[in-house]
Structure formats: structure tokens, C-alpha cells
Motif scaffolding. Structure first.
Motif, PDB file in Angstrom:
ATOM      1  N   LEU A 109       0.837  -1.205   0.000  1.00  0.00           N
ATOM      2  CA  LEU A 109       0.000   0.000   0.000  1.00  0.00           C
ATOM      3  C   LEU A 109       0.867   1.249   0.000  1.00  0.00           C
ATOM      4  O   LEU A 109       0.570   2.221  -0.696  1.00  0.00           O
ATOM      5  CB  LEU A 109      -0.936  -0.011   1.209  1.00  0.00           C
ATOM      6  CG  LEU A 109      -2.066  -1.028   1.111  1.00  0.00           C
ATOM      7  CD1 LEU A 109      -2.794  -1.155   2.422  1.00  0.00           C
ATOM      8  CD2 LEU A 109      -3.037  -0.607   0.029  1.00  0.00           C
ATOM      9  N   ILE A 112       2.150   1.721  -3.542  1.00  0.00           N
ATOM     10  CA  ILE A 112       1.143   2.245  -4.479  1.00  0.00           C
ATOM     11  C   ILE A 112       0.901   3.722  -4.203  1.00  0.00           C
ATOM     12  O   ILE A 112       0.780   4.543  -5.118  1.00  0.00           O
ATOM     13  CB  ILE A 112      -0.159   1.429  -4.370  1.00  0.00           C
ATOM     14  CG1 ILE A 112       0.075   0.014  -4.889  1.00  0.00           C
ATOM     15  CG2 ILE A 112      -1.271   2.089  -5.169  1.00  0.00           C
ATOM     16  CD1 ILE A 112      -1.111  -0.875  -4.795  1.00  0.00           C
ATOM     17  N   LEU A 131      -6.933  11.661 -10.728  1.00  0.00           N
ATOM     18  CA  LEU A 131      -6.685  10.220 -10.568  1.00  0.00           C
ATOM     19  C   LEU A 131      -5.491   9.971  -9.658  1.00  0.00           C
ATOM     20  O   LEU A 131      -5.504   9.058  -8.828  1.00  0.00           O
ATOM     21  CB  LEU A 131      -6.450   9.572 -11.932  1.00  0.00           C
ATOM     22  CG  LEU A 131      -7.684   9.381 -12.793  1.00  0.00           C
ATOM     23  CD1 LEU A 131      -7.291   8.869 -14.156  1.00  0.00           C
ATOM     24  CD2 LEU A 131      -8.637   8.408 -12.138  1.00  0.00           C
ATOM     25  N   LEU A 135      -5.298   7.894  -6.264  1.00  0.00           N
ATOM     26  CA  LEU A 135      -4.362   6.771  -6.153  1.00  0.00           C
ATOM     27  C   LEU A 135      -3.500   6.938  -4.910  1.00  0.00           C
ATOM     28  O   LEU A 135      -3.129   5.973  -4.252  1.00  0.00           O
ATOM     29  CB  LEU A 135      -3.489   6.712  -7.403  1.00  0.00           C
ATOM     30  CG  LEU A 135      -2.483   5.579  -7.502  1.00  0.00           C
ATOM     31  CD1 LEU A 135      -3.202   4.264  -7.426  1.00  0.00           C
ATOM     32  CD2 LEU A 135      -1.709   5.672  -8.779  1.00  0.00           C
ATOM     33  N   LEU A 138      -6.238   6.632  -1.500  1.00  0.00           N
ATOM     34  CA  LEU A 138      -6.935   5.384  -1.157  1.00  0.00           C
ATOM     35  C   LEU A 138      -6.085   4.450  -0.297  1.00  0.00           C
ATOM     36  O   LEU A 138      -6.558   3.965   0.732  1.00  0.00           O
ATOM     37  CB  LEU A 138      -7.385   4.666  -2.420  1.00  0.00           C
ATOM     38  CG  LEU A 138      -8.876   4.783  -2.705  1.00  0.00           C
ATOM     39  CD1 LEU A 138      -9.193   4.259  -4.075  1.00  0.00           C
ATOM     40  CD2 LEU A 138      -9.690   4.050  -1.664  1.00  0.00           C
ATOM     41  N   PRO A 139      -4.814   4.197  -0.660  1.00  0.00           N
ATOM     42  CA  PRO A 139      -3.998   3.371   0.241  1.00  0.00           C
ATOM     43  C   PRO A 139      -3.817   4.014   1.611  1.00  0.00           C
ATOM     44  O   PRO A 139      -3.739   3.306   2.621  1.00  0.00           O
ATOM     45  CB  PRO A 139      -2.656   3.271  -0.487  1.00  0.00           C
ATOM     46  CG  PRO A 139      -2.960   3.526  -1.883  1.00  0.00           C
ATOM     47  CD  PRO A 139      -4.085   4.490  -1.899  1.00  0.00           C
TER      48      PRO A 139
ATOM     49  N   LEU B 151      -4.223   4.251 -14.623  1.00  0.00           N
ATOM     50  CA  LEU B 151      -4.283   4.825 -13.278  1.00  0.00           C
ATOM     51  C   LEU B 151      -5.544   4.367 -12.566  1.00  0.00           C
ATOM     52  O   LEU B 151      -5.510   4.005 -11.381  1.00  0.00           O
ATOM     53  CB  LEU B 151      -4.258   6.353 -13.356  1.00  0.00           C
ATOM     54  CG  LEU B 151      -2.901   7.001 -13.573  1.00  0.00           C
ATOM     55  CD1 LEU B 151      -3.041   8.498 -13.643  1.00  0.00           C
ATOM     56  CD2 LEU B 151      -1.976   6.635 -12.442  1.00  0.00           C
ATOM     57  N   ALA B 152      -6.668   4.376 -13.295  1.00  0.00           N
ATOM     58  CA  ALA B 152      -7.919   3.925 -12.689  1.00  0.00           C
ATOM     59  C   ALA B 152      -7.797   2.465 -12.271  1.00  0.00           C
ATOM     60  O   ALA B 152      -8.268   2.067 -11.194  1.00  0.00           O
ATOM     61  CB  ALA B 152      -9.064   4.110 -13.671  1.00  0.00           C
ATOM     62  N   LEU B 154      -5.050   0.949 -11.358  1.00  0.00           N
ATOM     63  CA  LEU B 154      -4.226   0.894 -10.140  1.00  0.00           C
ATOM     64  C   LEU B 154      -5.045   1.279  -8.912  1.00  0.00           C
ATOM     65  O   LEU B 154      -4.893   0.692  -7.835  1.00  0.00           O
ATOM     66  CB  LEU B 154      -3.048   1.861 -10.270  1.00  0.00           C
ATOM     67  CG  LEU B 154      -1.696   1.285 -10.623  1.00  0.00           C
ATOM     68  CD1 LEU B 154      -0.658   2.369 -10.641  1.00  0.00           C
ATOM     69  CD2 LEU B 154      -1.302   0.226  -9.607  1.00  0.00           C
ATOM     70  N   ILE B 155      -5.928   2.282  -9.086  1.00  0.00           N
ATOM     71  CA  ILE B 155      -6.768   2.694  -7.959  1.00  0.00           C
ATOM     72  C   ILE B 155      -7.645   1.530  -7.517  1.00  0.00           C
ATOM     73  O   ILE B 155      -7.780   1.241  -6.326  1.00  0.00           O
ATOM     74  CB  ILE B 155      -7.637   3.906  -8.342  1.00  0.00           C
ATOM     75  CG1 ILE B 155      -6.758   5.126  -8.587  1.00  0.00           C
ATOM     76  CG2 ILE B 155      -8.661   4.211  -7.267  1.00  0.00           C
ATOM     77  CD1 ILE B 155      -7.502   6.300  -9.125  1.00  0.00           C
ATOM     78  N   LEU B 157      -7.016  -1.617  -7.918  1.00  0.00           N
ATOM     79  CA  LEU B 157      -6.165  -2.619  -7.275  1.00  0.00           C
ATOM     80  C   LEU B 157      -5.919  -2.232  -5.821  1.00  0.00           C
ATOM     81  O   LEU B 157      -6.040  -3.061  -4.908  1.00  0.00           O
ATOM     82  CB  LEU B 157      -4.839  -2.723  -8.024  1.00  0.00           C
ATOM     83  CG  LEU B 157      -3.813  -3.643  -7.368  1.00  0.00           C
ATOM     84  CD1 LEU B 157      -4.221  -5.083  -7.545  1.00  0.00           C
ATOM     85  CD2 LEU B 157      -2.422  -3.418  -7.906  1.00  0.00           C
ATOM     86  N   ALA B 158      -5.609  -0.936  -5.622  1.00  0.00           N
ATOM     87  CA  ALA B 158      -5.330  -0.481  -4.254  1.00  0.00           C
ATOM     88  C   ALA B 158      -6.542  -0.673  -3.367  1.00  0.00           C
ATOM     89  O   ALA B 158      -6.428  -1.137  -2.229  1.00  0.00           O
ATOM     90  CB  ALA B 158      -4.917   0.979  -4.281  1.00  0.00           C
TER      91      ALA B 158
END
Lengths: 476, 202
Positions: A109, A112, A131, A135, A138-139, B151-152, B154-155, B157-158
């Protein structure tokens, strides 16, 4: 221009592939073994990425149309983010063993999230911006609540998630208005198309700045910070306090200066208000705190106020002072957080300030180091923190933002009070706890970082030049 | 065109009717089922408009995921239905007010909007016979906008890792079936002869 050039974002691509590889590696190994393997490999791959980023082997320029940009500014910030995450992963190895939380997903996490931050600082259009923020955050929501057996950790994660989602909505609304009124998602086209008289783009700007202010916890969007910082595991708190802040400030600087340069008067007035409120509230609220992590949360709010002062300046000098401020903030905060993690008694970590009482008798070296760091955070010469504040204030005065500089100095004086109070507790109160000896790796990190803080004044030009190169690339 | 008109009125009337039933029906499960019917009819209208991709997405996302999730929640929660339905009248004024506000806003937009449309250069859509909607979207999604797409991804996945980390609970004390040890059992080490003296336990 339209051809897809992968090369400038090779570090991000490398890190993405590595993180997925490590995820699979972690799944197929069991327990503590998986954690150690993933953690060591991720530290190595982050070091490789850091080397790639600062070596200059990666070509600069635009990639993916002009969605991403790689220039000296983004490289400087990426280096800071990577340094912070490497240090935090090293410390996590020791800290997570103490609190028995060896989950390899923790590392994935963080990786990422670091990818998100790296894309944030090099984002060059609105969609990539949004985005990458998602990204990155969220982690972080998950990491805040990763101690899912602890009530406080779960609470902090939930709070962070709900407020973060709300701020993302506000941000997205603002960005859609900016797009609607400028007709482009690319910063360069936005700057060309913008009409100053258009009220719609101003509304969009205000909403977007509110969303950004949440991400860097500037007042009045700071409510989540103390609770989240207190509830999360300390390594994660350190990560929260440093890496996302650097990334978000870099992103704000880039969109405002390259995307909306003709609205400078408008965003400057918003940023000045955010900056003044953050500095003052950070200074006043920290006085009453007894928990160290809460105190550092308010301290970071105050520091964000100073950093915003650099952006509010809007000139090359302001951005240079911002870069220098972020570098010194990284060094000081990392050092102080690692010191807190290092001080423990049979796996019980320091939480309250009173537990530090009499540290000068039980552990004089740590007491001296903590004092240096706290003096530096307060901005007392000749330590690094002084230079950080000095250049920001100097740039503000040069841009004729006198009242902003006055508020900065006043809040700096107020905040000196609570930093000095900790030093007083360490030196003049009776000792209560004798801490365990500190492991060698942590000692090495703490000594290096405090040495940079202490010896910064010998050759400030070294760091100033880096900040200068980074800042000037934003104004081409 | 007559068939199109008939279909349009059919779909829209069923849609409006089922939307009413979502609010009015006494059983929440029926409400969710009417919601699904409503989604299907709007997908039909999208199809008439030639937006087949939106229709598919509506069915896949709203019916396949959202509405089914609703259904699960409604069926798993033990809600007292009677107490829910009795208070409908008391919500009426608020609902009417909000409906009126939205209606008047729609009217305002429809009758006062004078902003000139910007002509968008739609090279790729020019020859409509060449590409369907889905193809056109795919052509830009996987080429020009590959970065956003990745990117979406990856989001997602996270968030997936996050959901698993926070909910999976490995308890070492939990008793699980071990097929290997069950198969390897034999009479020699599972039966034991013990002489017990009268009057004492094992």
C-alpha cells in the motif's frame, strides 16, 4: 507532442511493476517471512528508483500527450518523496515488529501510494491530477486503519475516508468548473484560454483550492488531522505528515503557476487566508496538547501554513523558498518522528509528552538530539528550521506581503512556546521512565538527519542551488 | 419511425410507473425489484438513442452490481416494514418541495440557457457507419487515454487490497479441516487400549 513517450515516467512504471510483483510474492509466502522479503525488496527497489530519478538518466519532458511532465521541479519533489518513504519503510521494519503488525500489504500500500504521489507532482492535466490524488489517498485510508483491532485506528481510518471522499467530491466539482470555463484539461491550454472576467472559473478555483487545502490539512479544512495522526500507527503518522504533504504542495504549485497564472491575484488572496489561519491555529492549538502525535499534527498544520506562504508569493523566489522549506521540513519531521518511535519501554512507545520527563538524565544523547530538532522546528538560528522560515519570510517581504510575514513571525514565536515546553520537561522534570536502548539502524538514521539539521548553516548554498534549479523549471 | 415512437413511449411509461412504485410499494424488496425494472427501461431508451454502450453499462453496473447489492442489504437487514410505510404522508411536503425546486430549476435551464455551443471536432465519430459507440470509446480509451485507464486500474487494485487487508482475519486458533491428516489416520494410532481400574477415571 502527441506521441506517447514512456521514458520520462520510467521510474513510476518500474515502481508499478515492482509493486505488483511484490504483491504476488507476498501472497505466496507465509507470515513474517513474506513481510521481511517484501520489505527488503521494496526498500531496494525504492533506492533504485531514487537513483534513477536523481541521476539524470531519465530524459525530461512531456509524456502521454502532455498529461505528464517531468522537469527539475518534479524530480526534486520525487526525490524528497522517495527519501521519505525509504526512511519510513526502514523504520517500519522495527516498529511493526514491536506492535506485532507484520502485514506485507502494508508495504504494498505504501508503494502504491508513493506511485500516486510521484504522478501527482508530475501531473500536467486535470484528469491525471484527480486520478493521482485518488491513487495516493486510497492506500492512505487503509493504512490509517490497518490496526483493525484497535478502536482508535479504525476510527481514524473511517474519519479520514469519509472526509477525504467529501473533499475529493468538492475538488472534482471545482475541477469540472475550471474545465468547463477554460475548455481544456491541459494546464498550458488552460493558461492560454482563461478569461479573467469569467466568474465561473473563479468559483471552480475556490472549490478546487478547498479540496487541495483538505489534502494538506490547511485551516479551515484541518479537522481530521489530529484524530487521524493520533489513531494511526506512528510510522504511518510520519508518512502522512511528510510525503502526501510534499506531493500535494507540489501539485498545487504546478496547477496554480503553470495552469492559472493570470488569476494570481485571486488565488493569492485565498492562499494568504489559508496560510494565516493555518499558522495561527497550529500555533495556538498545540499549546494545550499532552499527546505527542497530536502536538506534531498541529505543528504540521502550522508548517503547512508557512509552505503555503511560499506558493502565495507566486514568484520564482517564493517557489524556491517552498522547495527549500519542504526539504528541511522533510529532514526535521523524519528525525523527530523516528526519535519518537525509537523511545520505547518494553514495546510500549512514547505517547504522552510527560513520559519524556527527565530524559536528560536517563538518555542524555537523545535529549540533546530532541532539543536540537525542537529548536529547529521552532526556527531558532543557526539550525535548519530557521533557514526554512527565513527564506519563506524573506520572499514574502520581497513580494510586499508584509502582513503575511508579520503573522508568520508572530505564530513562529507562539509555537516556540510549546516546543520549548517539551525541552523544559526533558531537562528540568524528574525522570519517570528509563527507555530501552535504541537499535543501531534507528540511531544511524536519527544521527544523520540531526546532523543535517545542525550543520545546514555551514553550506546552505548546496541545498539552495537545488531548490533554485527546481523552482526555475516551473517558470519556463 | 412509428415503431421507435411506440417503443419510446412504452419504455418511458413503464419507467415512470416503476419509479413511482419504487417509492410507493410497501415491501422494500419489491421496491428494489421495481428499481431494476426502471433501470432496464432506461437502458432501452438509451438503445433507441443509439447509445448502446451506455445501455450496457447501465445494465451491468446498476442492475448487476448496485441494485443486487441493495437487494442483499434489504434482505439481510431485519427492517420493520410497517413502521417504514406508515410515515409516507409525513414526508410528502418535503418531497413535494424538493420535486418542485428541481422542476423549476429544469425549467430555468431549458428556457434561459443561451450559452453558445462550442463546436467539438469529432473526427473519429464523423463516419458513423464505421464505428459503433463501443468501438469509438475503445479506440481512444486504449490509445490516447491509456494513462487514465491504467491509473484507474491501479486505484481499483489499491482499493481491492485495502478491502482484503481490513476484513480478512487469519485466526491461528480457528479449527480448520486438514484433509491430509484425516486421510493419514489409521486404526493403529487412533485407537488405544487403556486398562481402567474400577472406580477411577482416565
Amino acid at each position: 507532442m502527441n506521441s506517447i513517450l514512456f521514458l520520462p515516467i520510467l521510474p513510476e512504471i518500474f515502481l508499478t511493476i515492482i509493486s505488483m510483483f511484490l504483491l504476488i510474492l507476498g501472497v505466496f509466502n507465509k507470515g513474517e517471512n513474506a513481510y521481511t522479503l517484501v520489505s527488503n525488496l521494496s526498500i531496494i527497489s525504492l533506492l533504485i528508483t531514487l537513483f534513477f530519478v536523481i541521476s539524470g538518466m531519465i530524459p525530461q519532458g512531456l509524456s502521454f500527450g502532455s498529461s505528464l511532465i517531468s522537469d527539475d521541479f518534479s524530480i526534486f519533489l520525487k526525490a524528497l518523496i522517495l527519501t521519505a518513504s525509504i526512511a519510513i519503510l526502514i523504520v517500519s521494519n522495527i516498529y511493526l515488529k514491536d506492535i506485532r503488525l507484520l502485514k506485507f500489504e502494508y508495504i504494498i500500500l505504501i508503494l502504491i501510494s508513493v506511485i500516486g504521489m510521484m504522478i501527482m507532482v508530475s501531473s500536467n492535466d486535470l484528469i491525471t491530477l484527480y486520478l493521482s490524488i485518488e491513487l495516493q489517498s486510497l492506500p492512505l485510508y487503509v493504512l490509517a486503519s490497518i490496526r483493525n483491532k484497535s478502536l482508535k485506528s479504525t476510527e481514524s481510518g473511517l474519519k479520514y475516508f469519509v472526509l477525504g471522499a467529501l473533499s475529493s467530491c468538492i475538488l472534482l466539482y471545482g475541477l469540472s468548473l475550471i474545465y468547463g470555463y477554460t475548455g481544456s484539461i491541459y494546464y498550458s491550454d488552460m493558461a492560454a484560454n482563461i478569461q479573467v472576467s469569467d466568474i465561473g472559473v473563479l468559483v471552480g478555483l475556490a472549490f478546487a483550492l478547498a479540496g487541495f487545502a483538505f489534502k494538506i490539512s490547511a485551516v479551515p479544512f484541518h479537522m481530521w488531522t489530529p484524530d487521524v495522526y493520533e489513531g494511526s500507527p506512528t510510522t504511518i503518522t510520519a508518512f502522512f505528515a511528510i510525503a502526501p504533504k510534499i506531493a500535494a504542495l507540489g501539485l498545487i504549485a504546478r496547477i496554480l503557476i503553470t495552469g492559472l497564472p493570470s488569476l494570481i491575484e485571486d488565488w493569492r488572496s485565498i492562499l494568504i487566508l489559508l496560510s494565516i489561519f493555518s499558522m495561527l491555529l497550529g500555533a495556538f492549538s498545540a499549546i494545550g496538547q499532552s499527546n505527542i502525535k497530536r502536538l506534531l499534527a498541529y505543528s504540521s498544520i502550522s508548517h503547512m501554513g508557512f509552505a503555503l506562504m511560499g506558493i502565495a508569493n507566486g514568484s520564482i523566489e517564493g517557489i524556491r523558498s517552498l522547495c527549500l522549506y519542504l526539504l528541511i521540513y522533510l529532514v526535521m519531521s523524519l528525525a523527530i518522528f523516528i526519535s519518537i518511535i525509537a523511545l520505547k519501554k518494553e514495546n510500549e512507545h512514547v505517547e504522552e509528552i510527560n513520559q519524556l520527563s527527565g530524559l536528560s538524565k536517563t538518555n542524555p544523547i537523545m535529549a540533546i538530539i530532541l532539543s536540537i530538532l525542537l529548536f529547529s522546528l521552532a526556527g531558532i538560528p543557526p539550525l535548519a528550521g530557521f533557514f526554512a522560515k527565513f527564506y519563506v519570510l524573506y520572499a514574502a517581504i520581497n513580494a510586499e506581503l508584509y502582513y503575511l510575514a508579520i503573522f508568520g513571525v508572530v505564530s513562529s514565536v507562539i509555537s516556540a512556546f510549546y516546543y520549548l515546553r517539551i525541552i523544559k520537561i526533558m531537562y528540568f522534570d524528574d525522570s519517570s521512565i528509563t527507555f530501552d536502548p535504541i537499535s543501531k539502524r534507528l540511531k544511524l538514521l536519527i544521527y544523520t538527519l540531526s546532523a543535517i539539521t545542525l550543520l545546514f548553516f555551514i553550506k546552505p548554498s548546496l541545498f539552495l542551488n537545488m531548490a533554485d534549479i527546481a523552482a526555475s523549471s516551473l517558470f519556463i | 419511425m412509428l415503431i421507435m415512437s411506440i417503443l419510446f413511449y412504452l419504455f418511458s411509461f413503464i419507467m415512470i410507473g416503476s419509479a413511482f412504485m419504487v417509492v410507493l410499494s410497501r415491501n422494500p424488496v419489491h421496491s428494489v425489484l421495481f428499481l431494476i425494472l426502471c433501470f432496464f427501461n432506461s437502458a432501452g431508451i438509451f438503445l433507441i438513442l443509439g447509445a448502446e454502450f451506455l445501455a450496457f453499462i447501465l445494465v451491468i453496473v446498476y442492475v448487476g452490481a448496485v441494485a443486487v447489492l441493495f437487494l442483499f442489504v434489504v434482505m439481510m437487514l431485519d427492517v420493520e416494514f410497517k413502521s417504514l410505510t406508515s410515515s409516507i404522508i409525513s414526508y410528502l411536503p418535503v418531497g413535494m418541495t424538493i420535486g418542485f425546486i428541481i422542476l423549476s430549476e429544469l425549467m430555468l435551464v431549458l428556457f434561459t440557457w443561451k450559452r453558445e455551443y462550442v463546436k467539438i471536432d469529432l473526427d473519429i465519430m464523423e463516419d458513423q457507419n464505421l464505428y459503433t459507440n463501443t468501438e469509438a470509446l475503445g479506440l481512444v480509451l486504449y490509445t490516447d487515454n491509456i494513462l487514465y485507464f491504467q491509473l484507474a486500474g491501479l486505484i481499483l487494485l489499491a482499493s481491492m487490497i485495502g478491502a482484503i487487508v481490513l476484513t480478512v482475519n487469519h485466526r491461528p486458533s480457528a479449527k480448520r479441516q486438514s484433509i491430509e491428516s484425516q486421510v493419514n489416520r489409521d486404526s493403529k494410532n487412533s485407537i488405544e487400549n487403556i486398562n481402567i481400574k474400577p472406580g477411577s477415571g482416565i
